[in-house]
Design a protein around this motif. Structure first.
Motif, mmCIF file in Angstrom:
data_model
loop_
_atom_site.group_PDB
_atom_site.id
_atom_site.type_symbol
_atom_site.label_atom_id
_atom_site.label_comp_id
_atom_site.label_asym_id
_atom_site.label_seq_id
_atom_site.Cartn_x
_atom_site.Cartn_y
_atom_site.Cartn_z
ATOM 1 N N PRO A 60 0.795 -1.230 0.000
ATOM 2 C CA PRO A 60 0.000 0.000 0.000
ATOM 3 C C PRO A 60 0.831 1.285 0.000
ATOM 4 C CG PRO A 60 -0.874 -1.572 1.582
ATOM 5 C CD PRO A 60 0.426 -2.123 1.097
ATOM 6 N N ALA A 61 1.936 1.301 0.730
ATOM 7 C CA ALA A 61 2.759 2.514 0.785
ATOM 8 C C ALA A 61 3.321 2.865 -0.593
ATOM 9 C CB ALA A 61 3.887 2.338 1.787
ATOM 10 N N ALA A 62 3.627 1.867 -1.394
ATOM 11 C CA ALA A 62 4.170 2.099 -2.733
ATOM 12 C C ALA A 62 3.081 2.130 -3.797
ATOM 13 C CB ALA A 62 5.182 1.009 -3.073
ATOM 14 N N LYS A 63 1.820 1.954 -3.384
ATOM 15 C CA LYS A 63 0.697 1.892 -4.312
ATOM 16 C C LYS A 63 0.959 0.859 -5.402
ATOM 17 C CE LYS A 63 -0.778 6.592 -3.470
ATOM 18 N NZ LYS A 63 -0.998 7.910 -4.009
ATOM 19 N N ALA A 64 1.377 -0.342 -4.949
ATOM 20 C CA ALA A 64 1.720 -1.414 -5.886
ATOM 21 C C ALA A 64 0.965 -2.687 -5.517
ATOM 22 C CB ALA A 64 3.220 -1.662 -5.856
ATOM 23 N N GLU A 65 0.745 -3.508 -6.535
ATOM 24 C CA GLU A 65 0.044 -4.773 -6.361
ATOM 25 C C GLU A 65 0.651 -5.784 -7.330
ATOM 26 O OE1 GLU A 65 -4.429 -4.969 -5.913
ATOM 27 O OE2 GLU A 65 -4.203 -5.748 -7.961
ATOM 28 N N VAL A 84 0.968 -3.964 -11.002
ATOM 29 C CA VAL A 84 0.381 -2.638 -11.189
ATOM 30 C C VAL A 84 0.977 -1.707 -10.134
ATOM 31 C CG1 VAL A 84 -1.719 -1.244 -11.138
ATOM 32 C CG2 VAL A 84 -1.802 -3.561 -12.038
ATOM 33 N N GLN A 85 1.402 -0.538 -10.576
ATOM 34 C CA GLN A 85 1.872 0.473 -9.637
ATOM 35 C C GLN A 85 1.439 1.841 -10.139
ATOM 36 O OE1 GLN A 85 6.121 1.158 -9.260
ATOM 37 N NE2 GLN A 85 5.860 1.783 -7.142
ATOM 38 N N ARG A 93 -0.508 14.930 -11.420
ATOM 39 C CA ARG A 93 -0.760 13.775 -12.270
ATOM 40 C C ARG A 93 -0.125 12.521 -11.682
ATOM 41 N NH1 ARG A 93 1.667 15.354 -17.828
ATOM 42 N NH2 ARG A 93 2.704 13.518 -17.100
ATOM 43 N N SER A 94 -0.660 11.397 -12.090
ATOM 44 C CA SER A 94 -0.058 10.121 -11.717
ATOM 45 C C SER A 94 0.025 9.255 -12.968
ATOM 46 C CB SER A 94 -0.860 9.424 -10.626
ATOM 47 O OG SER A 94 -2.157 9.165 -11.066
ATOM 48 N N ARG A 95 0.851 8.250 -12.888
ATOM 49 C CA ARG A 95 1.058 7.345 -14.011
ATOM 50 C C ARG A 95 0.865 5.925 -13.500
ATOM 51 N NH1 ARG A 95 6.040 5.507 -17.636
ATOM 52 N NH2 ARG A 95 6.835 4.485 -15.784
ATOM 53 N N LYS A 96 0.145 5.127 -14.262
ATOM 54 C CA LYS A 96 -0.118 3.746 -13.865
ATOM 55 C C LYS A 96 0.732 2.812 -14.728
ATOM 56 C CE LYS A 96 -3.987 0.584 -13.124
ATOM 57 N NZ LYS A 96 -5.442 0.463 -13.211
ATOM 58 N N ILE A 97 1.563 2.021 -14.064
ATOM 59 C CA ILE A 97 2.374 1.023 -14.752
ATOM 60 C C ILE A 97 1.650 -0.309 -14.605
ATOM 61 C CG2 ILE A 97 4.571 -0.209 -14.750
ATOM 62 C CD1 ILE A 97 5.782 2.318 -13.465
ATOM 63 N N THR A 98 1.389 -0.976 -15.714
ATOM 64 C CA THR A 98 0.709 -2.270 -15.706
ATOM 65 C C THR A 98 1.490 -3.221 -16.599
ATOM 66 O OG1 THR A 98 -1.426 -1.196 -15.444
ATOM 67 C CG2 THR A 98 -1.455 -3.471 -16.169
ATOM 68 N N GLU A 122 11.627 -1.181 -9.966
ATOM 69 C CA GLU A 122 12.200 -1.053 -11.310
ATOM 70 C C GLU A 122 12.804 -2.374 -11.776
ATOM 71 O OE1 GLU A 122 13.178 1.047 -8.765
ATOM 72 O OE2 GLU A 122 11.874 2.719 -9.287
ATOM 73 N N SER A 123 13.467 -3.066 -10.875
ATOM 74 C CA SER A 123 14.067 -4.356 -11.209
ATOM 75 C C SER A 123 12.995 -5.398 -11.531
ATOM 76 C CB SER A 123 14.950 -4.828 -10.054
ATOM 77 O OG SER A 123 15.562 -6.044 -10.357
ATOM 78 N N LEU A 124 11.910 -5.396 -10.762
ATOM 79 C CA LEU A 124 10.793 -6.307 -11.026
ATOM 80 C C LEU A 124 10.169 -6.000 -12.379
ATOM 81 C CD1 LEU A 124 8.767 -8.502 -10.286
ATOM 82 C CD2 LEU A 124 7.498 -6.775 -8.987
#
Length: 137
Positions: A60-65, A84-85, A93-98, A122-124
């Protein structure tokens, strides 16, 4: 410690009552392998509501799943990882990485979960991109 929700069927729920923990990437693999994926996927195949059933790891702190599904095909079983992050991309603005990738080796799954556990996003992302299956930025 890795945080996870139980296997999620269908669309994501906002209910977090079934949040659990595993201590490390090795314990996460044990959790993933303990699921009867043949029955889970068979039940999902009947309705195909929402995404594949998955064990959902959350940061949750990194807004990642990270959603991990096992596809138990007889010829070539594999794991599907869906990352997803949401990250800041400016002041307002925000950017969603999927990224979704098929992982065909136990060692690569272990490496991906170790990167998740360490918070090396980033490595993942690079590991999953190297699989070249489905990358949406």
């Amino acid at each position: 410690m890795l945080r996870y929700t139980t296997i999620q069927f269908g669309l994501p729920s906002t209910d977090t009552a079934d949040i659990g923990h595993v201590d490390n990437a090795e314990a996460a693999i044990t959790l993933i392998r303990s699921v009867d994926w043949r029955n889970v996927m068979s039940a999902w195949h009947e309705t195909q509501e929402g995404p594949l059933p998955a064990i959902v790891f959350q940061a949750p702190a990194a807004k990642a799943e990270l959603r991990v599904s096992h596809v138990p095909m007889d010829a070539a079983p594999y794991d599907q990882l869906h990352f997803v992050q949401i990250e800041k991309a400016g002041w307002l603005r925000s950017r969603k990485i999927t990224i979704t990738a098929e992982v065909h080796s136990q060692s690569l799954l272990a490496q991906c979960l170790a990167e998740w556990e360490s918070g090396r996003w980033e490595s993942l992302v690079q590991l999953l991109r190297d699989q070249g299956v489905n990358v949406l930025d």
